[in-house]
Design a protein around this motif. Structure first.
Motif, mmCIF file in Angstrom:
data_model
loop_
_atom_site.group_PDB
_atom_site.id
_atom_site.type_symbol
_atom_site.label_atom_id
_atom_site.label_comp_id
_atom_site.label_asym_id
_atom_site.label_seq_id
_atom_site.Cartn_x
_atom_site.Cartn_y
_atom_site.Cartn_z
ATOM 1 N N LEU A 167 0.834 -1.211 0.000
ATOM 2 C CA LEU A 167 0.000 0.000 0.000
ATOM 3 C C LEU A 167 0.866 1.257 0.000
ATOM 4 C CD1 LEU A 167 -2.907 -0.687 2.526
ATOM 5 C CD2 LEU A 167 -3.048 -0.465 0.050
ATOM 6 N N GLY A 168 1.913 1.261 0.793
ATOM 7 C CA GLY A 168 2.789 2.428 0.871
ATOM 8 C C GLY A 168 3.579 2.670 -0.399
ATOM 9 N N MET A 169 3.803 1.606 -1.178
ATOM 10 C CA MET A 169 4.558 1.757 -2.428
ATOM 11 C C MET A 169 3.665 2.134 -3.602
ATOM 12 S SD MET A 169 7.577 -1.003 -2.273
ATOM 13 C CE MET A 169 8.397 -0.171 -3.608
ATOM 14 N N SER A 170 2.366 1.925 -3.463
ATOM 15 C CA SER A 170 1.432 2.222 -4.551
ATOM 16 C C SER A 170 0.858 3.621 -4.385
ATOM 17 C CB SER A 170 0.295 1.190 -4.548
ATOM 18 O OG SER A 170 -0.726 1.589 -5.422
ATOM 19 N N ALA B 253 -5.582 7.336 1.673
ATOM 20 C CA ALA B 253 -4.933 8.299 2.580
ATOM 21 C C ALA B 253 -5.902 8.940 3.572
ATOM 22 C CB ALA B 253 -4.192 9.359 1.785
ATOM 23 N N PRO B 254 -7.101 9.351 3.171
ATOM 24 C CA PRO B 254 -8.006 9.948 4.166
ATOM 25 C C PRO B 254 -8.394 8.959 5.270
ATOM 26 C CG PRO B 254 -8.746 10.470 1.946
ATOM 27 C CD PRO B 254 -7.651 9.458 1.813
ATOM 28 N N VAL B 255 -8.649 7.730 4.901
ATOM 29 C CA VAL B 255 -9.036 6.723 5.891
ATOM 30 C C VAL B 255 -7.857 6.400 6.802
ATOM 31 C CG1 VAL B 255 -9.822 4.338 6.182
ATOM 32 C CG2 VAL B 255 -10.785 5.753 4.369
ATOM 33 N N ILE B 256 -6.685 6.211 6.213
ATOM 34 C CA ILE B 256 -5.490 5.898 7.003
ATOM 35 C C ILE B 256 -5.152 7.061 7.933
ATOM 36 C CG2 ILE B 256 -3.004 5.491 6.865
ATOM 37 C CD1 ILE B 256 -3.566 3.916 4.274
ATOM 38 N N GLY B 257 -5.238 8.275 7.416
ATOM 39 C CA GLY B 257 -4.959 9.447 8.237
ATOM 40 C C GLY B 257 -5.896 9.567 9.418
ATOM 41 N N LEU B 258 -7.135 9.159 9.259
ATOM 42 C CA LEU B 258 -8.109 9.208 10.345
ATOM 43 C C LEU B 258 -7.888 8.076 11.339
ATOM 44 C CD1 LEU B 258 -10.785 10.446 11.458
ATOM 45 C CD2 LEU B 258 -11.961 8.725 10.082
ATOM 46 N N ALA C 290 -3.110 3.441 -4.663
ATOM 47 C CA ALA C 290 -3.775 2.925 -3.464
ATOM 48 C C ALA C 290 -3.665 3.918 -2.321
ATOM 49 C CB ALA C 290 -3.171 1.577 -3.072
ATOM 50 N N LEU C 291 -2.506 4.523 -2.192
ATOM 51 C CA LEU C 291 -2.305 5.478 -1.116
ATOM 52 C C LEU C 291 -3.184 6.717 -1.309
ATOM 53 C CD1 LEU C 291 -0.628 5.557 1.435
ATOM 54 C CD2 LEU C 291 1.033 6.915 0.206
ATOM 55 N N ALA C 292 -3.320 7.178 -2.542
ATOM 56 C CA ALA C 292 -4.180 8.339 -2.807
ATOM 57 C C ALA C 292 -5.631 8.030 -2.458
ATOM 58 C CB ALA C 292 -4.067 8.752 -4.272
ATOM 59 N N LEU C 293 -6.068 6.797 -2.738
ATOM 60 C CA LEU C 293 -7.442 6.413 -2.426
ATOM 61 C C LEU C 293 -7.663 6.221 -0.925
ATOM 62 C CD1 LEU C 293 -8.125 3.844 -5.302
ATOM 63 C CD2 LEU C 293 -9.086 6.142 -5.065
#
Length: 172
Positions: free
Chosen positions: A49-52, A60-65, A55-58
């Motif tokens: 996920l971190g390399m893509s 990022a809001p969820v992960i950041g929360l 995927a990260l753009a999609l």
């Protein structure tokens, strides 16, 4: 042992009793197994996920929360969904590690100089070859450093996972 009984002498006595019964080694092996499974699964999810970038753009809001929510806040849901067994304990470790490891992996990938990527593309490398032959080798040390830092966190989450099972409110 209650907090009032947690004197150094009481701890040493409990340690000796657990070692004599063989419980200490079996509990340590169970902890290593949980950390190995939970951390391994978190790495298997977070590094790709971190390399893509897509995927990260999609996500990022969820992960950041979710990264700021404490892992132990998920314990009631995990017990409902997965029960009191090993899967819920491993899931606590995954939740505790995966978000931070994803973001730290993405930081390591972003730190790869753009000139290296452009040079590889200029020489005819495909996107996959740039990722495999330029980005991965350059970001690997940063990814391993992120994994090292998050492995330490995984050991604290194994205590949280064990404490959730031992909680007096959690009878079973």
């Amino acid at each position: 042992m209650s907090d009032a009984e947690a004197s150094p002498g009481a701890v040493a006595q409990a340690f000796a009793e657990m070692a004599a019964r063989g419980q200490l080694l079996s509990d340590a092996a169970a902890g290593r197994g949980r950390v190995g499974a939970g951390f391994g699964l978190a790495v298997a999810i977070s590094v790709p996920l971190g390399m893509s970038q897509v995927a990260l753009a999609l996500l990022a809001p969820v992960i950041g929360l979710l990264r700021y929510l404490p892992a132990f806040a998920f314990i009631p849901l995990l017990i409902i969904w997965l029960g009191l067994g090993e899967p819920s304990k491993i899931a606590i470790l995954v939740i505790g590690v995966v978000f931070f490891n994803t973001l730290m992996t993405a930081d390591a990938v972003r730190a790869v100089p753009g000139e290296l990527r452009k040079a590889a593309a200029t020489l005819g490398a495909t996107q996959g070859e740039v990722l495999r032959k330029v980005v991965w080798p350059d970001a690997l040390l940063g990814i391993l450093d992120a994994m090292r830092a998050n492995a330490a966190a995984a050991w604290s989450f194994v205590v949280v996972a064990r404490a959730a099972r031992a909680s007096p409110r959690c009878s079973a």
